[in-house]
Design a protein around this motif. Structure first.
Motif, PDB file in Angstrom:
ATOM      1  N   ILE A 803     -16.644  10.271  46.713  1.00 36.38           N
ATOM      2  CA  ILE A 803     -16.651  10.541  45.282  1.00 36.38           C
ATOM      3  C   ILE A 803     -17.734   9.709  44.593  1.00 36.38           C
ATOM      4  O   ILE A 803     -18.477  10.202  43.735  1.00 36.38           O
ATOM      5  CB  ILE A 803     -15.260  10.253  44.686  1.00 36.38           C
ATOM      6  N   THR A 804     -17.820   8.456  44.983  1.00 31.71           N
ATOM      7  CA  THR A 804     -18.842   7.575  44.404  1.00 31.71           C
ATOM      8  C   THR A 804     -20.239   8.082  44.725  1.00 31.71           C
ATOM      9  O   THR A 804     -21.138   8.082  43.875  1.00 31.71           O
ATOM     10  CB  THR A 804     -18.664   6.143  44.925  1.00 31.71           C
ATOM     11  N   ALA A 805     -20.426   8.537  45.956  1.00 27.44           N
ATOM     12  CA  ALA A 805     -21.739   9.035  46.367  1.00 27.44           C
ATOM     13  C   ALA A 805     -22.113  10.320  45.633  1.00 27.44           C
ATOM     14  O   ALA A 805     -23.286  10.550  45.323  1.00 27.44           O
ATOM     15  CB  ALA A 805     -21.754   9.275  47.874  1.00 27.44           C
ATOM     16  N   MET A 806     -21.131  11.164  45.331  1.00 27.35           N
ATOM     17  CA  MET A 806     -21.405  12.427  44.642  1.00 27.35           C
ATOM     18  C   MET A 806     -21.728  12.216  43.178  1.00 27.35           C
ATOM     19  O   MET A 806     -22.579  12.893  42.611  1.00 27.35           O
ATOM     20  CB  MET A 806     -20.198  13.368  44.772  1.00 27.35           C
ATOM     21  N   GLY A 807     -21.004  11.318  42.544  1.00 27.40           N
ATOM     22  CA  GLY A 807     -21.197  11.102  41.117  1.00 27.40           C
ATOM     23  C   GLY A 807     -20.479  12.151  40.294  1.00 27.40           C
ATOM     24  O   GLY A 807     -19.342  11.961  39.879  1.00 27.40           O
ATOM     25  N   CYS A 819     -12.300  17.346  48.039  1.00 26.87           N
ATOM     26  CA  CYS A 819     -11.904  15.958  47.759  1.00 26.87           C
ATOM     27  C   CYS A 819     -10.668  15.915  46.863  1.00 26.87           C
ATOM     28  O   CYS A 819      -9.704  15.178  47.124  1.00 26.87           O
ATOM     29  CB  CYS A 819     -13.061  15.212  47.085  1.00 26.87           C
ATOM     30  N   ILE A 820     -10.700  16.702  45.802  1.00 23.02           N
ATOM     31  CA  ILE A 820      -9.575  16.704  44.867  1.00 23.02           C
ATOM     32  C   ILE A 820      -8.340  17.300  45.521  1.00 23.02           C
ATOM     33  O   ILE A 820      -7.211  16.836  45.303  1.00 23.02           O
ATOM     34  CB  ILE A 820      -9.964  17.478  43.588  1.00 23.02           C
ATOM     35  N   ASP A 821      -8.543  18.331  46.325  1.00 21.24           N
ATOM     36  CA  ASP A 821      -7.412  18.933  47.036  1.00 21.24           C
ATOM     37  C   ASP A 821      -6.772  17.928  47.993  1.00 21.24           C
ATOM     38  O   ASP A 821      -5.540  17.857  48.120  1.00 21.24           O
ATOM     39  CB  ASP A 821      -7.889  20.168  47.803  1.00 21.24           C
ATOM     40  N   LEU A 822      -7.587  17.126  48.674  1.00 22.14           N
ATOM     41  CA  LEU A 822      -7.061  16.089  49.561  1.00 22.14           C
ATOM     42  C   LEU A 822      -6.297  15.041  48.755  1.00 22.14           C
ATOM     43  O   LEU A 822      -5.213  14.591  49.165  1.00 22.14           O
ATOM     44  CB  LEU A 822      -8.215  15.444  50.335  1.00 22.14           C
ATOM     45  N   ALA A 823      -6.832  14.654  47.603  1.00 24.24           N
ATOM     46  CA  ALA A 823      -6.138  13.677  46.760  1.00 24.24           C
ATOM     47  C   ALA A 823      -4.770  14.196  46.330  1.00 24.24           C
ATOM     48  O   ALA A 823      -3.793  13.436  46.245  1.00 24.24           O
ATOM     49  CB  ALA A 823      -6.997  13.346  45.539  1.00 24.24           C
ATOM     50  N   PRO A 844      -8.600   4.423  39.845  1.00 23.16           N
ATOM     51  CA  PRO A 844      -9.249   4.878  38.604  1.00 23.16           C
ATOM     52  C   PRO A 844     -10.450   5.789  38.846  1.00 23.16           C
ATOM     53  O   PRO A 844     -10.662   6.769  38.119  1.00 23.16           O
ATOM     54  CB  PRO A 844      -9.668   3.571  37.924  1.00 23.16           C
ATOM     55  N   ASN A 845     -11.235   5.469  39.865  1.00 19.37           N
ATOM     56  CA  ASN A 845     -12.393   6.301  40.211  1.00 19.37           C
ATOM     57  C   ASN A 845     -11.945   7.712  40.569  1.00 19.37           C
ATOM     58  O   ASN A 845     -12.551   8.712  40.147  1.00 19.37           O
ATOM     59  CB  ASN A 845     -13.147   5.655  41.379  1.00 19.37           C
ATOM     60  N   LEU A 846     -10.862   7.814  41.330  1.00 23.09           N
ATOM     61  CA  LEU A 846     -10.329   9.112  41.738  1.00 23.09           C
ATOM     62  C   LEU A 846      -9.813   9.900  40.533  1.00 23.09           C
ATOM     63  O   LEU A 846     -10.085  11.103  40.383  1.00 23.09           O
ATOM     64  CB  LEU A 846      -9.204   8.892  42.755  1.00 23.09           C
ATOM     65  N   ILE A 847      -9.067   9.202  39.641  1.00 19.06           N
ATOM     66  CA  ILE A 847      -8.511   9.871  38.469  1.00 19.06           C
ATOM     67  C   ILE A 847      -9.626  10.397  37.564  1.00 19.06           C
ATOM     68  O   ILE A 847      -9.580  11.551  37.087  1.00 19.06           O
ATOM     69  CB  ILE A 847      -7.604   8.905  37.683  1.00 19.06           C
ATOM     70  N   MET A 848     -10.636   9.586  37.316  1.00 25.12           N
ATOM     71  CA  MET A 848     -11.737  10.013  36.465  1.00 25.12           C
ATOM     72  C   MET A 848     -12.502  11.179  37.077  1.00 25.12           C
ATOM     73  O   MET A 848     -12.968  12.085  36.364  1.00 25.12           O
ATOM     74  CB  MET A 848     -12.681   8.833  36.193  1.00 25.12           C
ATOM     75  N   PHE A 849     -12.637  11.184  38.381  1.00 26.67           N
ATOM     76  CA  PHE A 849     -13.325  12.283  39.061  1.00 26.67           C
ATOM     77  C   PHE A 849     -12.560  13.591  38.832  1.00 26.67           C
ATOM     78  O   PHE A 849     -13.158  14.645  38.580  1.00 26.67           O
ATOM     79  CB  PHE A 849     -13.438  11.984  40.550  1.00 26.67           C
ATOM     80  N   ALA A 850     -11.221  13.531  38.915  1.00 30.51           N
ATOM     81  CA  ALA A 850     -10.403  14.726  38.688  1.00 30.51           C
ATOM     82  C   ALA A 850     -10.487  15.175  37.237  1.00 30.51           C
ATOM     83  O   ALA A 850     -10.415  16.380  36.938  1.00 30.51           O
ATOM     84  CB  ALA A 850      -8.951  14.452  39.081  1.00 30.51           C
ATOM     85  N   ARG A 863     -10.347  24.377  39.333  1.00 27.83           N
ATOM     86  CA  ARG A 863      -9.022  24.865  39.738  1.00 27.83           C
ATOM     87  C   ARG A 863      -8.276  23.823  40.581  1.00 27.83           C
ATOM     88  O   ARG A 863      -7.068  23.639  40.417  1.00 27.83           O
ATOM     89  CB  ARG A 863      -9.162  26.172  40.511  1.00 27.83           C
ATOM     90  N   CYS A 864      -8.984  23.179  41.486  1.00 25.93           N
ATOM     91  CA  CYS A 864      -8.345  22.143  42.294  1.00 25.93           C
ATOM     92  C   CYS A 864      -7.897  20.972  41.421  1.00 25.93           C
ATOM     93  O   CYS A 864      -6.826  20.383  41.647  1.00 25.93           O
ATOM     94  CB  CYS A 864      -9.293  21.657  43.389  1.00 25.93           C
ATOM     95  N   ALA A 865      -8.705  20.629  40.418  1.00 22.76           N
ATOM     96  CA  ALA A 865      -8.341  19.544  39.513  1.00 22.76           C
ATOM     97  C   ALA A 865      -7.105  19.917  38.699  1.00 22.76           C
ATOM     98  O   ALA A 865      -6.242  19.071  38.437  1.00 22.76           O
ATOM     99  CB  ALA A 865      -9.504  19.216  38.585  1.00 22.76           C
ATOM    100  N   ALA A 866      -6.994  21.190  38.309  1.00 22.77           N
ATOM    101  CA  ALA A 866      -5.805  21.637  37.577  1.00 22.77           C
ATOM    102  C   ALA A 866      -4.559  21.468  38.437  1.00 22.77           C
ATOM    103  O   ALA A 866      -3.502  21.031  37.957  1.00 22.77           O
ATOM    104  CB  ALA A 866      -5.966  23.093  37.154  1.00 22.77           C
ATOM    105  N   PHE A 867      -4.674  21.777  39.710  1.00 18.84           N
ATOM    106  CA  PHE A 867      -3.533  21.597  40.615  1.00 18.84           C
ATOM    107  C   PHE A 867      -3.195  20.110  40.783  1.00 18.84           C
ATOM    108  O   PHE A 867      -2.022  19.718  40.810  1.00 18.84           O
ATOM    109  CB  PHE A 867      -3.846  22.227  41.978  1.00 18.84           C
TER     110      PHE A 867
END
Length: 990
Positions: A803-807, A819-823, A844-850, A863-867
């Motif tokens: 996630i950090t590498a993607m930005g 990534c979000i689906d795995l989370a 926090p990094n994961l939550i902000m990414f979603a 859509r994955c973030a909505a789930f």
């Protein structure tokens, strides 16, 4: 704007315009032609365009006059709103003046038809009152100049029967052209429009009476040939507009007998047949019983029979094709009578003709153009029979046996029609012809499957007898067609006892031994279909294992033939998978045959993969430990050869060959792994069955698993930048996730953990790697005993790095979504990993990414973030420390989640996404006490994206969703709010 001559002065000389117009028809570069067209179009759209149209219609050049008429059409369509009310009536007068003037001058159809189009364009303009347009036009033609419409309507001189007989041939044709153009153009507009509603049933009937009067007095074939076109246009318009309303079609119905008579005119038969067929198919109610009687009289006449005989001879000329299409339209319209009145001599003749349409010379798609629509009729006939049969319940209709007989005859004609042509003929076909022939065979499959409901085992027995007869006579293409039909019926058989005896006679015959006899010169297509028959009737061989040896011998021999290898490998896999227990004693023979296969030249990787998977299915069924592991290791040895060949090719720089060998090795392992799984529905004898834990708990099995992994690692090391290698690797790892007991492909979690941790953004098909990690977590959440905290921790740390590498999620949409689906897989069973000392700082990094994913432009991450958010916002039974952690997360990020949810449903998301994006809203409202405040703040924030809703609408929306408490009705409220935010133009029915 005024269009009177006295108030308009052309800015350019019409003679200059005429000269420019003439240049359009002279040779010249495309750029020059385009420049002239643009210049003329600009002139047409100027205020002087009205005057220009008048001037050009006086030209001596027909093309220039056409341009003048076209200018009127363009001006009416584009500048109508700028016309003064006082100018609209005179405009109609001018158009009718020019039309009558040009007709009187002997103008050709090009200009006359365009002037008719201009008049229709006038009729379609809003606020125009010209209801009796056709009568008005006819009176103007008779007068030789424009007649005032209001005066005509108020006078008593409106009798079309008195006016029309005095029209010339050219005037009659003009009236008919206008009539056709009128209903065609009106039919293209919305039936709800103001002007279309003016063409109501009474007006339609009155002008239809005018039309009929015009047509009924026509004399001479040149005029008779135009008769069907206006009739067809007006009838189809009436059907489209007043489908569910009573409309007086009496005037047009009076034309039908005259139209049917035209079928007997040699020069008019084709056009008339097409016209009547086009009306009959959707609107059979238009025809009276007497009309239909006259029509069928033609269809069974000697003239029609002569036309159909031309088709039977393989000559698909336009006139016979038109008669055939009319016959099929009649059949579709009268299908109930055809079924229920089989004793009628007329119907018997019609049914024979309908059957003959399937018996024309030529191949479907390549030569025969009528067999496909004929097949469609017989499919409809069969479906009507089935519906009638079920509707009659236990009552046996007297006509059912005759109807079944017709279906059987149709199938026999199709059986002839689907025979493959000779290979030299097939080689000359175009790709379209081959595609059409294949589609025809597929349609015959549908007919066969439908007919089985009616004919039952009788059709199966009939086809089997045909197959045995063809086999006896060495009629190989006949045999192929019959096997094709039997294969189509394989899915319809529910009672095996009904067909087993019949199949035993066919599959236990010389069929497979003949297929292997090279002296018989059997076409490959026949051999392919014989192989497909094995796949279609695998269950039969499972019940009748005595037929397996000759069948399997044929299949392995087929592997030597390149054209048969792929389908034979598929059949071997299907047979071994179903009959594995019956083939255990022959496993050594299968291994030997595989060794022979590998020695052949040009063996396709897919063939190897299927066959080794088939042998693995037999290995799985071996009851004894030593034999099972020994045979399995032999298969690993084969895979190891491809791995070594891959490594050698990499070292020598033959990367394409390396990829083929490496991918084949991994796919062989995939097929082996799937085959080694316990078959569904197999009962375990608890007293005598050896426990899987005992079978696989040995050093030899551990060694075989290590060899599988070595093969996997070796190929990945050699081809680590190949997406297909990544995909096959993931498939190997995931095989064991479905197992509930140990096995050679049930790897320790650490294997998948290392596989995932070794990936990065440069890994091809990284999303598959992440999906594999998610599949493992899902597999180990069923019970607390299978929770894998260490692996889950490693996955989360690696996820944070990616996630950090993607930005931004939009940078790698597919990877972001995975990534979000795995989370989301961590919720709720692995939420405690979020509290792990190593992971806490990454949450926090994961939550902000979603959150970012919820507002990015890419659909998949959104859509994955909505789930993910729907899962996080939901309430679970958690320990106190976990609940405190979740509450802390939502306290900090809940308002932002509400903001992005509102952002999407207020018009920013696509309508197709609303149900998915409404899920987190519903979960928030149902589970979170602070939801109302969060949503209110979001609705009234400065970042709210729509200006089309005000505070009142926002307040009502909030009240509605809160009162619904996350129920399904929330989806509809969200859609309505989305529409309001987008604007009312988006309000359409979902």
């Amino acid at each position: 704007m005024s269009i009177n001559h006295s108030s308009s002065q052309a800015s350019g000389d019409p003679r200059s315009v005429e000269e420019v117009e003439k240049q359009l028809y002279l040779p010249g570069p495309p750029e020059r032609i385009s420049e002239i067209q643009n210049s003329l179009q600009r002139l047409q759209r100027t205020d002087e365009g009205w005057y220009l149209a008048d001037a050009l219609l006086q030209s001596q050049d027909e093309n220039v006059r056409f341009f003048g008429a076209l200018t009127f059409t363009i001006k009416i369509n584009s500048d109508w709103d700028t016309l003064k009310d006082a100018d609209r009536g005179p405009l109609l007068h001018r158009l009718l003046h020019w039309l009558t003037r040009r007709v009187n001058a002997g103008e050709g159809s090009l200009v006359i038809r365009k002037l008719c189009t201009s008049l229709v364009a006038y009729f379609l303009r809003p606020m125009v009152t010209w209801n009796r347009c056709l009568l008005h036009l006819v009176c103007c033609l008779r007068q030789g100049d424009a007649v005032d419409y209001e005066q005509l309507m108020s006078s008593h001189d409106q009798d079309a029967a008195q006016v029309i007989p005095n029209l010339s041939k050219a005037q009659l044709l003009t009236a008919l052209w206008f009539a056709v153009t009128l209903v065609e153009e009106v039919g293209k507009t919305s039936h709800a429009s103001i002007q279309t509603s003016a063409v109501d049933a009474p007006t339609y009937s009155q002008d239809a009476d005018v039309l009929v009067t015009a047509i009924s007095i026509m004399t001479g074939l040149a005029l008779l040939s135009t008769m069907s076109s206006p009739s067809y246009a007006w009838v189809t318009y009436a059907h489209a507009v007043w489908l569910d309303k009573a409309v007086h079609l009496g005037p047009l119905r009076t034309l039908t007998p005259y139209t049917i008579r035209l079928l007997w005119h040699q020069d008019l038969s084709e056009a008339t047949a097409d016209c009547l067929g086009d009306i009959l198919n959707p609107f059979s109610e238009f025809f009276t019983a007497k009309d239909l009687e006259h029509l069928v009289g033609f269809l069974i006449s000697e003239q029609a029979k002569r036309q159909l005989s031309i088709l039977l001879g393989g000559e698909f000329e336009s006139e016979p094709m038109a008669v055939a299409r009319l016959l099929l339209a009649y059949g579709d319209a009268m299908i109930q009578d055809l079924v229920k009145n089989p004793d009628s001599s007329t119907i018997q003749l019609v049914m024979q003709e309908l059957l003959q349409l399937l018996a024309c010379e030529g191949s479907a798609g390549a030569d025969d153009d009528i067999c496909t629509p004929a097949l469609e009729f017989w499919q409809s006939y069969t479906e009507f029979l089935i519906d009638s049969l079920y509707g009659a319940e236990d009552q046996i209709e007297p006509w059912i046996d005759t109807a079944k007989g017709y279906v059987l005859q149709a199938i026999e004609f199709c059986w002839v029609k689907i025979r493959m042509p000779a290979e030299n003929v097939l080689a000359q076909w175009t790709s379209d012809a081959k595609g059409d022939f294949k589609a025809f065979r597929a349609d015959v499959e549908d007919l066969l499957q439908s007919s089985y409901t009616l004919l039952g085992a009788n059709i199966f027995d009939r086809l089997a007898n045909l197959a045995n007869e063809a086999l006896k006579n060495h009629a190989w293409m006949h045999l192929e067609a019959t096997l094709f039909c039997l294969n189509a019926l394989s899915e319809c058989i529910s009672d095996e006892n009904v067909v087993d005896a019949t199949l035993s006679g066919l599959l236990g015959s010389q069929l497979f031994s003949n297929m292997m006899d090279s002296t018989l010169a059997i076409p490959y297509k026949t051999q392919q279909t014989a192989v497909t028959t094995i796949v279609s009737f695998t269950a039969f061989f499972e019940r009748n294992t005595q037929f397996l040896p000759p069948m399997l011998t044929f299949l392995f021999e087929s592997l030597r033939v390149h054209a048969l290898a792929a389908v034979a490998a598929k059949a071997i896999y299907s047979t071994c998978d179903s009959c594995r227990s019956s083939l255990v004693a022959e496993v050594g023979v299968f291994v030997h045959q595989y060794e022979v296969l590998l020695g052949l030249q040009g063996v396709e990787p897919g063939t190897k993969e299927r066959v080794i998977g088939a042998i693995a299915a037999i290995v799985q069924a071996i009851p004894t430990h030593e034999e099972k592991v020994g045979s399995f290791i032999e298969l690993i040895d084969f895979v190891d050869r491809d791995v070594k060949a891959c490594q050698v090719s990499v070292r020598t720089g033959s990367l394409e060959q390396a990829q083929e060998k490496g991918l084949c090795a991994l796919r062989c392992l995939v097929n082996m792994g799937k085959s080694m799984q316990e078959p569904d529905g197999v009962a375990i004898d608890l007293e005598h069955e050896t426990s899987p834990y005992e079978i696989y708990d040995s050093q030899r099995w551990a060694s075989s698993q290590e060899r599988i992994l070595r093969c996997l690692y070796a190929v990945r090391e050699s081809l680590d930048r190949d997406g297909e290698i990544t995909e096959a690797s993931c498939q190997i790892l995931r095989i064991g996730y479905k197992e509930t007991s140990p096995g050679p492909f049930v790897f320790p979690p650490k294997i998948t953990e290392d596989f995932v941790r070794n990936s990065n953004l440069q890994t091809p098909r990284l999303e598959l790697v992440l999906d594999t990690a998610g599949a493992m977590l899902a597999r180990h959440t069923r019970t607390t005993a299978t929770i894998i905290d260490s692996t889950a921790t490693a996955f989360l740390l690696h996820l944070s790095q990616l996630i950090t590498a993607m930005g931004n999620p939009a940078n790698e949409p597919e990877v972001s979504a995975s990534c979000i689906d795995l989370a989301a897989k961590y919720i709720p069973h692995y939420l405690h990993i979020f509290l792990h000392p190593q992971c806490r700082e990454h949450v926090p990094n994961l939550i902000m990414f979603a959150l970012q994913a919820m507002i990015c432009q890419e659909i998949m991450p959104r859509r994955c973030a909505a789930f993910f958010w729907a899962s996080l916002l939901q309430r679970y039974e958690l320990s106190a420390d976990l609940q405190a952690m979740v509450d802390s997360i939502l306290e900090r990020y809940g308002p932002q989640a509400a903001l992005v949810i509102i952002h999407n449903i207020s018009g920013e998301a696509a309508r197709s996404e609303l149900e998915t994006l409404a899920d987190p809203l519903k979960k928030m409202i149902f589970a979170q006490p602070r939801a109302k405040q969060w949503l209110s703040d979001a609705l009234y924030s400065n970042t709210f994206p729509s200006s089309k809703v005000g505070d009142a609408e926002k307040r009502i929306f909030l009240q509605q969703v809160m009162s619904l408490r996350g129920s399904k009705k929330t989806n509809q409220v969200v859609k309505e709010f989305w529409v309001a935010c987008r604007g009312t133009s988006f309000a359409y029915t979902s």
